[in-house]
Write an enzyme that holds these catalytic residues in place. Structure first.
Site, PDB file in Angstrom:
ATOM      1  N   GLU A 183      68.590  -0.946-111.861  1.00  0.00           N
ATOM      2  CA  GLU A 183      67.965  -2.138-112.451  1.00  0.00           C
ATOM      3  C   GLU A 183      66.588  -1.808-113.032  1.00  0.00           C
ATOM      4  OE1 GLU A 183      68.249  -5.433-109.711  1.00  0.00           O
ATOM      5  OE2 GLU A 183      70.435  -5.309-109.663  1.00  0.00           O
ATOM      6  N   GLU A 290      79.161  -3.242-108.059  1.00  0.00           N
ATOM      7  CA  GLU A 290      78.723  -4.343-107.169  1.00  0.00           C
ATOM      8  C   GLU A 290      79.444  -5.650-107.501  1.00  0.00           C
ATOM      9  OE1 GLU A 290      74.453  -4.737-106.956  1.00  0.00           O
ATOM     10  OE2 GLU A 290      74.117  -2.578-107.031  1.00  0.00           O
TER      11      GLU A 290
END
Ligand code: XIL
Length: 372
Positions: A183, A290
């Site tokens: 991220e 995820e």
């Protein structure tokens, strides 16, 4: 006349023998026990039904695909039903929080590996692969002791170096792959402002991969992010960033597409697989890292919600299966009992493939069906 009669008899005998042989061939009499019923031999022409397999991981093996899940440290410690399904259904374990810096490095050079060690021990005891998550996570708060410290650039670099080296060395040969940088891009595609960017500058990304590689040259090293699975600004910038780093021989081996489906947008499998393919063409392994599918935004009955959810899970798996480079299909947990989503969105939700009572949902069966 007699000759004709003999020929007729022989022909009749021949027909009778053929009929007897045909009858015998079309039935199967078990050799023992003698009084067992006669069964016809069934030729299996259809794909096996879900009930003929025990688990997702068994089916994943057939496709050389790891079926992974994020692992909740508390549940692993206290919930035996959780442990059972984890071991039965999954071939890859990812620490949900247990290897994050704020869990592990509780003070400068002060480490607590209790949760991380427990996860690795459990996974290896059940022949699961471990994917380490996460060495540098830009979209989060850093440990409070770090937040309040006043380090120079050089000190911040040596701190990150020590952290990465300590983690990767400790789990060398036990953790197969790592999310090295996660991220690190903001939704617009620019580098996300974070402690490491602020202290070290953009080179922190390349350095993190290099240090991880030095600590374990055999580990697979991943860049991981959300919002890069469909075409757009962020996905494009991720592509540019990775191409640039790879051209500089930075040891990146894979890319993880998080795929937290938290809003209601139906993305067709072809769109996802095209994006995955683009990154794979850089020579990278690809993983769904995820996945969870929120049902809250979907307007419909509960029944319709879970069907929609099953459909989305299926589309993502199909995209992964369509690509030989897609090596792991990982969900961010497996039971609604412990999903992070309701806490994050503040909505009642059921994003995973087992319900709160560990009953498999339509999404589970959709995956089983596709893998079969
Ligand atoms: C989440 C965990 O699931 C939560 O328990 C924690 O409170 C916050 O982090 N992307 C990531 C994961 O890379 O590390 C995040 O995990 C979910 C979003």
């Amino acid at each position: 006349m007699r000759k004709l009669f003999s020929v007729a008899c022989l022909s009749l005998l021949f027909v009778l023998i053929c009929a007897a042989l045909w009858y015998r061939a079309s039935t199967f009499v078990p050799s023992s026990p003698t009084h067992a019923p006669i069964h016809r031999i069934q030729v299996q022409t259809q794909a096996p039904t879900p009930s003929s397999y025990s688990s997702l991981r068994t089916l994943g093996n057939i496709h050389h695909l790891l079926i992974g899940t994020a692992v909740n440290a508390d549940a692993l410690q206290h919930d035996s039903q959780y442990r059972q399904i984890l071991a039965d259904e999954f071939s890859e374990a990812v620490p949900e929080n247990s290897m994050k810096m704020d869990t592990v490095e509780t003070g400068p050079s002060h480490y607590n590996f209790t949760q991380a060690d427990a996860l690795v021990a459990f996974a290896l005891a059940h022949h699961m692969t471990v994917h380490g998550h996460v060495l540098v996570w830009a979209n989060t708060t850093i440990p409070s002791w770090l937040q309040h410290a006043h380090f120079t650039r050089q000190e911040a670099m040596s701190l990150l170096h020590d952290y990465i080296t300590t983690m990767v060395t400790r789990y060398r040969h036990r953790v197969t792959s790592w999310d090295v940088a996660s991220e690190i891009l903001s939704p617009s595609g620019s580098l996300r402002p974070c402690y490491w960017l602020q202290m070290i500058g953009p080179s922190y990304i390349a350095l993190a991969f290099q240090w991880a590689h030095e600590a374990d040259p055999s580990a697979q090293l991943y860049y991981n992010d959300y919002g890069i699975d469909t075409p757009g600004q962020k996905s494009h910038q991720a592509y540019v960033l990775l191409s640039t780093l790879l051209a500089q021989h930075i040891p990146i081996t894979g890319i993880g597409f998080e795929m937290h489906e938290l809003g209601y947008v139906l993305i067709p499998e072809q769109v996802i697989s095209r994006t995955l393919q683009q990154f794979a063409s850089l020579g990278l392994s690809v993983s769904i890292s995820e996945l969870d599918v929120s049902v809250y935004p979907y307007r419909g009955t509960l029944q319709q919600k879970v069907q929609y959810q099953a459909h989305v899970y299926g589309e993502v798996l199909r995209a992964c299966l369509s690509l030989p480079q897609c090596t792991s299909f990982t969900m961010w947990g497996f039971t609604d009992r412990y999903s992070w989503v309701p806490q994050f969105t503040h909505h009642l939700d059921f994003p995973l493939i087992f319900d709160e009572n560990y009953q498999p949902k339509p999404a589970y069966y959709a995956l089983i069906h596709l893998l079969s």
